[in-house]
Motif scaffolding. Structure first.
Motif, PDB file in Angstrom:
ATOM      1  N   GLU A 133      -7.069 -12.346  -3.169  1.00 58.86           N
ATOM      2  CA  GLU A 133      -6.157 -11.556  -3.713  1.00 58.86           C
ATOM      3  C   GLU A 133      -6.291 -11.858  -5.542  1.00 58.86           C
ATOM      4  O   GLU A 133      -6.347 -12.931  -6.001  1.00 58.86           O
ATOM      5  N   ASN A 185      -2.653  -6.083  -6.542  1.00 56.74           N
ATOM      6  CA  ASN A 185      -1.179  -5.754  -6.528  1.00 56.74           C
ATOM      7  C   ASN A 185      -1.094  -4.567  -7.366  1.00 56.74           C
ATOM      8  O   ASN A 185      -1.562  -4.400  -8.570  1.00 56.74           O
ATOM      9  N   GLU A 192      -1.842  -4.053  -2.636  1.00 57.52           N
ATOM     10  CA  GLU A 192      -0.636  -4.500  -2.311  1.00 57.52           C
ATOM     11  C   GLU A 192       0.518  -3.735  -3.018  1.00 57.52           C
ATOM     12  O   GLU A 192       0.764  -3.800  -4.143  1.00 57.52           O
ATOM     13  N   ASP A 216       3.656  -5.991   0.471  1.00 54.18           N
ATOM     14  CA  ASP A 216       3.689  -7.589  -0.009  1.00 54.18           C
ATOM     15  C   ASP A 216       5.269  -8.138  -0.015  1.00 54.18           C
ATOM     16  O   ASP A 216       5.989  -7.368   0.063  1.00 54.18           O
ATOM     17  N   LYS A 253       2.581  -8.991   4.417  1.00 53.93           N
ATOM     18  CA  LYS A 253       2.443 -10.353   3.979  1.00 53.93           C
ATOM     19  C   LYS A 253       3.940 -11.045   3.977  1.00 53.93           C
ATOM     20  O   LYS A 253       4.766 -10.604   3.206  1.00 53.93           O
TER      21      LYS A 253
HETATM   22 MG    MG Z   1       0.352  -9.797  -3.944  1.00 51.95          MG
END
Ligand code: MG
Ligand code: C2E
Ligand code: MG
Length: 266
Positions: free
Chosen positions: A29, A83, A115, A145, A166
């Motif tokens: 990530e 993200n 995400e 996320d 997640k």
């Molecule tokens: Mg994240």
């Protein structure tokens, strides 16, 4: 912040995502860091909100996406997760911008995962679904996320085609302290699996948490137990070590097959 964007004071670090079965690194990530010219290292909790309020998040988001795609070209087979702020996703040209960066950097779309935070305030679910599909049709994956931290979790799962879920770090941190969080994690994993999604647990810090999550059916782990976020060069060396080790290990024997004929087993 504007000056820092020009001067290269923003950079990315990467946190490994680990396969629950064999503990190999299957993804990373991308996490943004700001070396503030006066205040020094500043965490995202202190600057993402400001970037969103000032409108600079679009520029910062594009920088993050481009840099992550460029770095990921050095990591064959590894999925890079980026993200995306709700402000970026709201923009109707967002899918187009992502596909353009993929084309420019030459990263295969199937190696990019976006995400979206659960705190996304989706006003128009149909529009959000159309944007996700526009990206997924090219092979880009989309993850939800921080699942469980917001208010709209189940509604989003019902309406939007996420590939991955997640589990929020909060639930993982409470595993050892009581049965309620354990029950919630079991429920989250079964929802995710029933909907055909990949489930990753965030914030895995201890062996006990890892063991519990593995048995609960989580597909992959992310957390300080495996690695803190590190520089791109460190990801490259760990992948090289992983590949070297894989070559040293004997290949697993082919499954034993038995043929039965008229004379019995052969
Ligand atoms: Mg994240
Ligand atoms: P996130 O996307 O949920 O990222 C995971 C955060 O959890 C990271 O914090 C990571 O360092 C931290 N973390 C990972 N494993 C553990 C663990 O075992 N224990 C604990 N206590 N923490 C762990 P970080 O890097 O400070 O990022 C915080 C949040 O800032 C991210 O949460 C994400 O929402 C946001 N963020 C970071 N980079 C970007 C970016 O490039 N764009 C956008 N829009 N948001 C970003
Ligand atoms: Mg998260």
């Amino acid at each position: 912040m504007r000056r820092s964007l020009k001067n290269g004071d923003f950079r990315l670090v990467y946190q490994p995502i680990i396969d629950a079965r064999d503990e190999t690194m299957v993804g990373v990530e991308a996490l943004c860091r700001w070396r503030h010219p006066v205040r020094g290292e500043t965490p995202p909790s202190a600057f993402i909100a400001i970037a969103e309020e000032s409108g600079l998040i679009e520029q910062l988001g594009l920088f993050v996406l481009r840099q992550a795609c460029l770095d990921a070209r050095n990591w064959p087979g590894v999925i890079v997760s980026v993200n995306v702020s709700p402000r970026q996703f709201e923009d109707e040209r967002f899918p187009e911008a992502v596909l353009k960066i993929l084309a420019e950097t030459g990263l295969e779309p199937s190696r990019l995962e976006l995400e979206l935070t659960e705190n996304l305030a989706v006003v128009d679910l149909d529009l959000a679904r159309a944007k996700m599909l526009a990206l997924q049709n090219h092979g880009v994956r989309v993850a939800l996320d921080d699942f469980g931290s917001g208010h709209s979790s189940l509604n989003y799962l019902l309406s939007l085609p996420f590939d991955k879920l997640k589990v929020d770090r909060f639930f993982v941190s409470k595993i050892e302290s009581g049965s309620a969080s354990a029950a919630i994690i079991h429920a989250i994993v079964s929802i995710g699996r029933a909907l055909g999604m990949h489930v990753t647990a965030e914030g895995v810090e201890t062996a006990e948490q890892q063991q519990f999550l593995r048995v609960a059916g989580v597909h992959s782990f992310q957390g300080f137990r495996f690695s803190r976020p590190v520089d791109a060069s460190e990801i490259s060396s760990r992948l090289q070590a992983q590949q070297a080790l894989a070559q040293l290990l004997p290949t697993p024997p082919a499954p034993l097959t038995m043929a039965v004929d008229a004379h019995g087993l052969s």
